[in-house]
Motif scaffolding. Structure first.
Motif, PDB file in Angstrom:
ATOM      1  N   THR A 736      46.486  37.965  40.398  1.00  0.00           N
ATOM      2  CA  THR A 736      45.821  37.707  41.678  1.00  0.00           C
ATOM      3  C   THR A 736      44.818  36.578  41.528  1.00  0.00           C
ATOM      4  OG1 THR A 736      46.049  40.033  42.257  1.00  0.00           O
ATOM      5  CG2 THR A 736      44.456  38.750  43.532  1.00  0.00           C
ATOM      6  N   ILE A 737      44.733  35.718  42.579  1.00  0.00           N
ATOM      7  CA  ILE A 737      43.812  34.581  42.563  1.00  0.00           C
ATOM      8  C   ILE A 737      42.431  35.042  43.017  1.00  0.00           C
ATOM      9  CG2 ILE A 737      43.318  32.328  43.574  1.00  0.00           C
ATOM     10  CD1 ILE A 737      46.304  31.893  43.846  1.00  0.00           C
ATOM     11  N   TYR A 738      41.370  34.570  42.288  1.00  0.00           N
ATOM     12  CA  TYR A 738      39.987  34.853  42.679  1.00  0.00           C
ATOM     13  C   TYR A 738      39.515  33.798  43.682  1.00  0.00           C
ATOM     14  CZ  TYR A 738      39.474  38.067  38.699  1.00  0.00           C
ATOM     15  OH  TYR A 738      39.600  39.087  37.814  1.00  0.00           O
ATOM     16  N   SER A 739      38.634  34.207  44.614  1.00  0.00           N
ATOM     17  CA  SER A 739      37.991  33.237  45.517  1.00  0.00           C
ATOM     18  C   SER A 739      36.767  32.657  44.839  1.00  0.00           C
ATOM     19  CB  SER A 739      37.583  33.921  46.827  1.00  0.00           C
ATOM     20  OG  SER A 739      36.521  34.838  46.586  1.00  0.00           O
ATOM     21  N   ASP A 740      36.296  31.485  45.311  1.00  0.00           N
ATOM     22  CA  ASP A 740      35.151  30.816  44.703  1.00  0.00           C
ATOM     23  C   ASP A 740      33.883  31.647  44.789  1.00  0.00           C
ATOM     24  OD1 ASP A 740      36.711  28.713  44.012  1.00  0.00           O
ATOM     25  OD2 ASP A 740      36.090  27.405  45.667  1.00  0.00           O
ATOM     26  N   THR A 741      33.787  32.549  45.765  1.00  0.00           N
ATOM     27  CA  THR A 741      32.549  33.313  45.961  1.00  0.00           C
ATOM     28  C   THR A 741      32.537  34.629  45.198  1.00  0.00           C
ATOM     29  OG1 THR A 741      33.508  34.318  47.941  1.00  0.00           O
ATOM     30  CG2 THR A 741      32.206  32.297  48.245  1.00  0.00           C
ATOM     31  N   THR A 742      33.610  34.934  44.480  1.00  0.00           N
ATOM     32  CA  THR A 742      33.657  36.195  43.726  1.00  0.00           C
ATOM     33  C   THR A 742      32.591  36.197  42.638  1.00  0.00           C
ATOM     34  OG1 THR A 742      36.023  36.397  44.116  1.00  0.00           O
ATOM     35  CG2 THR A 742      35.088  37.681  42.298  1.00  0.00           C
ATOM     36  N   LEU A 743      31.760  37.248  42.593  1.00  0.00           N
ATOM     37  CA  LEU A 743      30.711  37.360  41.574  1.00  0.00           C
ATOM     38  C   LEU A 743      31.344  37.618  40.210  1.00  0.00           C
ATOM     39  CD1 LEU A 743      28.051  39.547  43.432  1.00  0.00           C
ATOM     40  CD2 LEU A 743      27.898  37.110  42.909  1.00  0.00           C
ATOM     41  N   LEU A 744      30.799  36.960  39.180  1.00  0.00           N
ATOM     42  CA  LEU A 744      31.284  37.147  37.812  1.00  0.00           C
ATOM     43  C   LEU A 744      30.765  38.461  37.247  1.00  0.00           C
ATOM     44  CD1 LEU A 744      30.741  33.556  36.357  1.00  0.00           C
ATOM     45  CD2 LEU A 744      32.828  34.533  37.331  1.00  0.00           C
ATOM     46  N   GLU A 745      31.581  39.086  36.374  1.00  0.00           N
ATOM     47  CA  GLU A 745      31.198  40.348  35.732  1.00  0.00           C
ATOM     48  C   GLU A 745      31.089  40.134  34.226  1.00  0.00           C
ATOM     49  OE1 GLU A 745      33.661  43.613  36.765  1.00  0.00           O
ATOM     50  OE2 GLU A 745      33.768  43.097  38.904  1.00  0.00           O
ATOM     51  N   ASP A 746      30.041  40.739  33.627  1.00  0.00           N
ATOM     52  CA  ASP A 746      29.800  40.594  32.191  1.00  0.00           C
ATOM     53  C   ASP A 746      30.950  41.219  31.396  1.00  0.00           C
ATOM     54  OD1 ASP A 746      28.365  39.954  29.868  1.00  0.00           O
ATOM     55  OD2 ASP A 746      27.667  42.028  29.706  1.00  0.00           O
ATOM     56  N   GLY A 747      31.495  40.481  30.423  1.00  0.00           N
ATOM     57  CA  GLY A 747      32.566  40.960  29.565  1.00  0.00           C
ATOM     58  C   GLY A 747      33.946  40.847  30.189  1.00  0.00           C
ATOM     59  N   GLU A 748      34.050  40.421  31.465  1.00  0.00           N
ATOM     60  CA  GLU A 748      35.347  40.297  32.134  1.00  0.00           C
ATOM     61  C   GLU A 748      36.012  38.992  31.684  1.00  0.00           C
ATOM     62  OE1 GLU A 748      38.450  41.619  34.440  1.00  0.00           O
ATOM     63  OE2 GLU A 748      36.593  42.675  33.967  1.00  0.00           O
ATOM     64  N   THR A 749      37.354  39.015  31.536  1.00  0.00           N
ATOM     65  CA  THR A 749      38.112  37.830  31.141  1.00  0.00           C
ATOM     66  C   THR A 749      38.805  37.237  32.368  1.00  0.00           C
ATOM     67  OG1 THR A 749      38.473  38.706  28.927  1.00  0.00           O
ATOM     68  CG2 THR A 749      39.915  36.929  29.650  1.00  0.00           C
ATOM     69  N   TYR A 750      38.652  35.902  32.525  1.00  0.00           N
ATOM     70  CA  TYR A 750      39.239  35.183  33.657  1.00  0.00           C
ATOM     71  C   TYR A 750      40.180  34.117  33.091  1.00  0.00           C
ATOM     72  CZ  TYR A 750      35.306  37.406  36.050  1.00  0.00           C
ATOM     73  OH  TYR A 750      34.423  38.314  36.545  1.00  0.00           O
ATOM     74  N   TYR A 751      41.215  33.757  33.874  1.00  0.00           N
ATOM     75  CA  TYR A 751      42.252  32.836  33.389  1.00  0.00           C
ATOM     76  C   TYR A 751      42.337  31.659  34.351  1.00  0.00           C
ATOM     77  CZ  TYR A 751      43.406  36.968  30.691  1.00  0.00           C
ATOM     78  OH  TYR A 751      43.344  38.042  29.850  1.00  0.00           O
ATOM     79  N   ALA A 752      42.158  30.418  33.792  1.00  0.00           N
ATOM     80  CA  ALA A 752      42.111  29.208  34.615  1.00  0.00           C
ATOM     81  C   ALA A 752      43.399  28.424  34.467  1.00  0.00           C
ATOM     82  CB  ALA A 752      40.923  28.340  34.208  1.00  0.00           C
ATOM     83  N   SER A 753      43.885  27.883  35.600  1.00  0.00           N
ATOM     84  CA  SER A 753      45.071  27.047  35.612  1.00  0.00           C
ATOM     85  C   SER A 753      44.799  25.842  36.489  1.00  0.00           C
ATOM     86  CB  SER A 753      46.274  27.839  36.160  1.00  0.00           C
ATOM     87  OG  SER A 753      47.404  26.996  36.255  1.00  0.00           O
ATOM     88  N   THR A 754      45.447  24.705  36.139  1.00  0.00           N
ATOM     89  CA  THR A 754      45.326  23.501  36.949  1.00  0.00           C
ATOM     90  C   THR A 754      46.729  22.995  37.253  1.00  0.00           C
ATOM     91  OG1 THR A 754      44.304  21.311  37.107  1.00  0.00           O
ATOM     92  CG2 THR A 754      45.239  21.924  34.974  1.00  0.00           C
ATOM     93  N   LEU A 755      46.859  22.215  38.288  1.00  0.00           N
ATOM     94  CA  LEU A 755      48.155  21.689  38.728  1.00  0.00           C
ATOM     95  C   LEU A 755      48.132  20.182  38.557  1.00  0.00           C
ATOM     96  CD1 LEU A 755      50.704  23.021  39.915  1.00  0.00           C
ATOM     97  CD2 LEU A 755      49.941  22.269  42.174  1.00  0.00           C
ATOM     98  N   THR A 756      49.134  19.637  37.783  1.00  0.00           N
ATOM     99  CA  THR A 756      49.180  18.196  37.572  1.00  0.00           C
ATOM    100  C   THR A 756      49.768  17.494  38.789  1.00  0.00           C
ATOM    101  OG1 THR A 756      51.390  18.230  36.600  1.00  0.00           O
ATOM    102  CG2 THR A 756      49.538  18.617  35.113  1.00  0.00           C
ATOM    103  N   ALA A 757      49.700  16.153  38.765  1.00  0.00           N
ATOM    104  CA  ALA A 757      50.243  15.363  39.877  1.00  0.00           C
ATOM    105  C   ALA A 757      51.748  15.562  40.001  1.00  0.00           C
ATOM    106  CB  ALA A 757      49.920  13.882  39.660  1.00  0.00           C
TER     107      ALA A 757
END
Length: 872
Positions: A736-757
């Motif tokens: 599931t995608i997180y929104s920019d306003t989602t508060l971060l949680e201590d010890g939680e792992t998040y996964y980042a992806s980017t889209l190339t041209a």
């Protein structure tokens, strides 16, 4: 100026001059008078113009800042230290104004940080503090309180306060604050008399005392002695302890005594041959010492001695194996010097041993022989031989040295004599088995005597091994195996047996190999049929029927399929052999019109390759071998099915590990259950691009935030390197995608992806585990500020002070102890201005260092005193 105006100006000047001449007595009578032209005040009284004293002469009193200024000074204006003021009446023109010089006494002058050095903490008193002023008094509070006696014991790391008295009025001034640090430096202790030995010249560094840091030549000298300074017998030395900047007031005195060591003489040595022991019997060890040894010493060693310092020794029990014997002569001087000693070493030299005489028989073909090994007993090594051998040593070479008697001599170590023994050498002739040979025999030949095959002049009467069927040297090819046979002649001791060999080869029958069948593809070109025969056939045979090449090379375009024979022979024994090869021709598949189609792909995904246009290729299953050309060049095979000339296959993602252009080319295409592949030399390769799917990068410690800031996904994105759009997921794959306003949680792992041209999403995603810290809040005191109007660091701003300590008070002083600023929660920050002291104008203070006292007034935290630099 016109002439008319000039005349008028002269008239007015004359008029006023006459007025001055007529009325000076009347005006002077109205001017105030001053009996005290030097008037002083205390800064705590905040004196103003109204406090100046003058006698009214009947027309009131007005004060001016110069003798001729026309604007009087308001009575509420504060007086300035060192300024002068001038008195006049209410008219402002009474005549010559009398001057008053003003002195305003402030806090006494002194350092805000003072250290007191004492031997005992109870010795530090108020009398040790320094402040320059008139009738200075000390207090333990900033205001009020009772003056402290000069004998009051000081407390370490405590602020004391000093004011002074105005000698004219008796008023007391503001107070100088002084932070007191007490340095306790006790007097060193130790042994007042220290004794050394002159054997190793003692230095100042050898003196000892508890807490001693510096040594002096006298009780009053100020330059410490270098630790390498040599001590003098009978002299006194003085030690202090040091804890910079403090040094003990009193000094510890040490008297030095230097003793001399005893003289044991110089060590000696004595050599005795073991054969002399029985004749010498005893010796006096003292006689073997040199120099001038004292006679009050004692001897010690592996054997007992008698006669005290004489050291009489019985040597009859001494042996070579126990040698050397070392005896020590020791003298204890009975003072601070350690006992000294010398030695006498006695060496018992063994008599030389040349062994016992011997003899040896040597074969004339032997290697060199060491005659030393022939000697009996246990001869010493290192001796010499005579007459001299060709080797120059004891090695006897029967090829060059003559038989005879040789003498071995060992030189004795003085005082022992030389020793000798002899070796007698005899040379024995060697046996002769001839030289080795070889013979080829046909399997139908008669018997052959192998002795006749040997070369040279072999001795008769030898034996053969392995044993032949005949029991002699006769070889029968019908019953004896080919191989190597050894002829041995027994030697006379010490000569070893002699041997030579005969290698017998039985001529082999011809070999044309085994019958085979072979399939040749129509496009294979010319093939050598010999390469297809199994069974290790002999070369040089004949093919039948003859091929177009005239040899064994088969051309599918010229030669016909069928059976071809290969014959070998006859050999030297008139033998022949024959084999047959059956040839079948198959047609290669036709791939005319075949094309490759392949699209671009993102890194980490498989890619589909389409094969089209092979309309001449029969439907069915084929094995395709293809190559990929990129940073990891390699080949792979795959099975495909063609229908109507078309097929496809997939390149695994594990093969596509490098970004950029990749070339795919078909290397071979072979029908299933066939050996003939298609001619793929005309097939065009295809290029495609592997696009990168870059994993985002995060800055160092970009995963750490303050919990109080309530960070969100947007804050996490701000920590990613670069400006590419970032999407955050709750899973490394999908999710599931997180929104920019989602508060971060201590010890939680998040996964980042980017889209190339090119539309490629990150594989793998960036894994970030968030850490939320409880960030401490405290004050931050700057060490300087610059009130220059640029809106940057324009005031003395102590960060977090107003939020954490709302009851604070802040006072700023100049180096003379004058207060310049008082602040609290209700006043603005100090901007570098003051209404008192030396300023640049408009109350601006000059560039320099100023001092502050910050009180937190919270019942817990102690005041802070420091300095701040003001620049403009």
């Amino acid at each position: 100026m016109t002439a008319k105006n000039k005349d008028f100006y002269i008239y007015l000047s004359t008029f006023f001059m006459l007025i001055v001449l007529i009325i000076p007595a009347n005006i002077a009578a109205q001017c105030p008078t001053i009996s005290n032209t030097n008037q002083s005040f205390c800064d705590l009284d905040d004196p103003t113009i109204a406090d100046l004293i003058a006698t009214d002469s009947g027309n009131g009193i007005q004060w001016y800042d110069t003798p001729s200024s026309t604007t009087p000074i308001s009575s509420t204006i504060g007086l300035l230290d060192g300024e002068d003021y001038y008195a006049d009446d209410n008219s402002g023109s009474c005549g010559v104004r009398e001057r008053v010089d003003v002195t305003i006494y402030g806090a006494p002058f002194g350092l805000n940080f003072q250290g007191v050095c004492v031997d005992d903490p109870n010795d530090a008193t108020i009398a040790d503090l320094t402040a320059i002023g008139n009738n200075v008094q000390w207090y333990n509070v900033a205001s009020g309180g009772i003056p402290l006696l000069s004998s009051t014991v000081l407390n370490d790391n405590t602020i004391y306060y000093a004011d002074q008295e105005n000698p004219d009025t008796g008023c007391r001034t503001s107070r100088l604050s002084v932070l007191v640090v007490i340095g306790v430096v006790p007097v060193p202790t130790g042994n007042p008399v220290q004794i050394f030995c002159s054997e190793t010249p003692p230095t100042v560094g050898d003196l000892t005392a508890t807490n001693a840091d510096s040594w002096y030549a006298t009780n009053t000298s100020v330059i410490p002695l270098d630790p390498s300074t040599l001590l003098i017998d009978g002299e006194n030395y003085f030690a202090t302890s040091v804890d910079p900047p403090c040094e003990s007031n009193d000094r510890f005195e040490v008297t030095v005594i230097i003793d001399d060591p005893a003289d044991p003489g110089t060590s000696g040595s004595l050599d005795i041959c073991e054969s002399e022991i029985s004749t010498i019997i005893s010796i006096d060890l003292f006689d073997e010492l040199s120099g001038t040894p004292d006679t009050n010493g004692s001897w010690s060693g592996p054997l007992p001695t008698t006669n005290g310092s004489t050291g009489t020794l019985d040597i009859t029990s001494m042996t070579v194996s126990g040698s050397p014997y070392t005896f020590t002569y020791t003298i204890d001087p009975g003072n601070s010097c350690s006992p000294t000693s010398s030695t006498v070493t006695i060496t018992i030299s063994p008599e030389p041993n040349a062994g016992t005489s011997g003899s040896i028989d040597i074969c004339n073909n032997d290697a060199t022989q060491d005659l030393f090994d022939v000697l009996g007993g246990s001869p010493d090594t290192g001796g010499t031989w005579s007459p001299a051998l060709d080797s120059g040593t004891g090695l006897f070479d029967p090829n060059v040295d003559a038989p005879g008697t040789y003498t071995y001599t060992v030189t004795g170590t003085a005082p022992c004599p030389d020793a000798s023994a002899t070796v007698t050498v005899a040379v024995v002739p060697e046996p002769n088995a001839g030289t080795s040979g070889s013979i080829d025999i046909c399997n139908n030949d008669a018997t052959q005597d192998l002795f006749d095959v040997l070369g040279g002049s072999p001795d008769t009467g030898g034996t053969w091994s392995p044993t032949l069927a005949s029991g002699t040297g006769l070889f029968d090819p019908n019953v004896d195996a080919p191989g190597t046979y050894t002829y041995t002649v027994t030697g006379t001791a010490p000569c070893p047996d002699a041997s030579a060999t005969v290698t017998v080869a039985v001529v082999p029958e011809p070999n044309a190999g085994n019958d085979v069948s072979v399939v040749i593809c129509s496009e294979d070109g010319i093939q050598n049929l010999f390469d297809f025969i199994t069974g290790n056939p002999d070369t040089g045979g004949i093919w039948s029927p003859p091929l177009a090449s005239g040899t064994g090379f088969f051309d599918p375009n010229l030669d016909t399929p069928g059976v071809y024979s290969y014959s070998v022979g006859p050999n030297q024994c008139n033998q022949r052999d024959l084999s047959e090869i059956t040839v079948t021709i198959e047609t290669n598949p036709d791939v005319t019109g075949l094309e490759l189609q392949v699209g671009n792909i993102c890194l980490g995904l498989p890619n589909l390759v389409e094969i089209i246009g092979a309309t001449s290729l029969p439907d069915g299953d084929y094995t395709i071998v293809y190559s990929l050309t990129n940073a990891n060049n390699f080949q792979n095979s795959v099975t495909v099915t063609f229908t109507g000339g078309n097929s496809d296959f997939s390149i695994p993602d594990s093969f596509l590990t490098n970004i950029g252009t990749t070339t795919i080319a078909i290397i071979s295409l072979i029908p299933m259950n066939s050996m003939c592949s298609a001619d793929v030399t005309l097939i065009t390769s295809a290029d495609f691009i592997v696009f990168d799917n870059v994993t985002p990068e995060i800055i160092e410690e970009g995963n750490i935030f303050c919990e109080q800031d309530e960070p969100t996904i947007s804050d996490l994105t701000a920590s990613i390197v670069g400006n590419a759009p970032i999407t955050w997921y709750d899973d490394p794959n999908g999710g599931t995608i997180y929104s920019d306003t989602t508060l971060l949680e201590d010890g939680e792992t998040y996964y980042a992806s980017t889209l190339t041209a090119e539309g490629c999403e990150s594989i793998p995603r960036l894994e970030v585990t968030v850490q939320l810290d409880d960030c401490p809040n405290d004050i931050i005191i700057p060490d300087g500020f610059s009130p220059n109007g640029d809106n940057i660091n324009d005031d003395f701003n102590i960060v977090n002070l107003r939020d954490l300590y709302p009851n604070f008070t802040l006072e700023v002083y100049n180096r003379y102890g004058n207060i310049l600023y008082k602040g609290n929660i209700d006043t603005p920050n100090w901007n570098g201005n003051s209404e008192k002291g030396i300023t640049l104008g408009n109350s601006e203070l000059p560039v320099g260092v100023y001092f502050y006292i910050l009180k937190f007034n919270d019942g817990n935290r102690k005041p802070i005193q420091g300095r701040v630099y003001l620049s403009r």
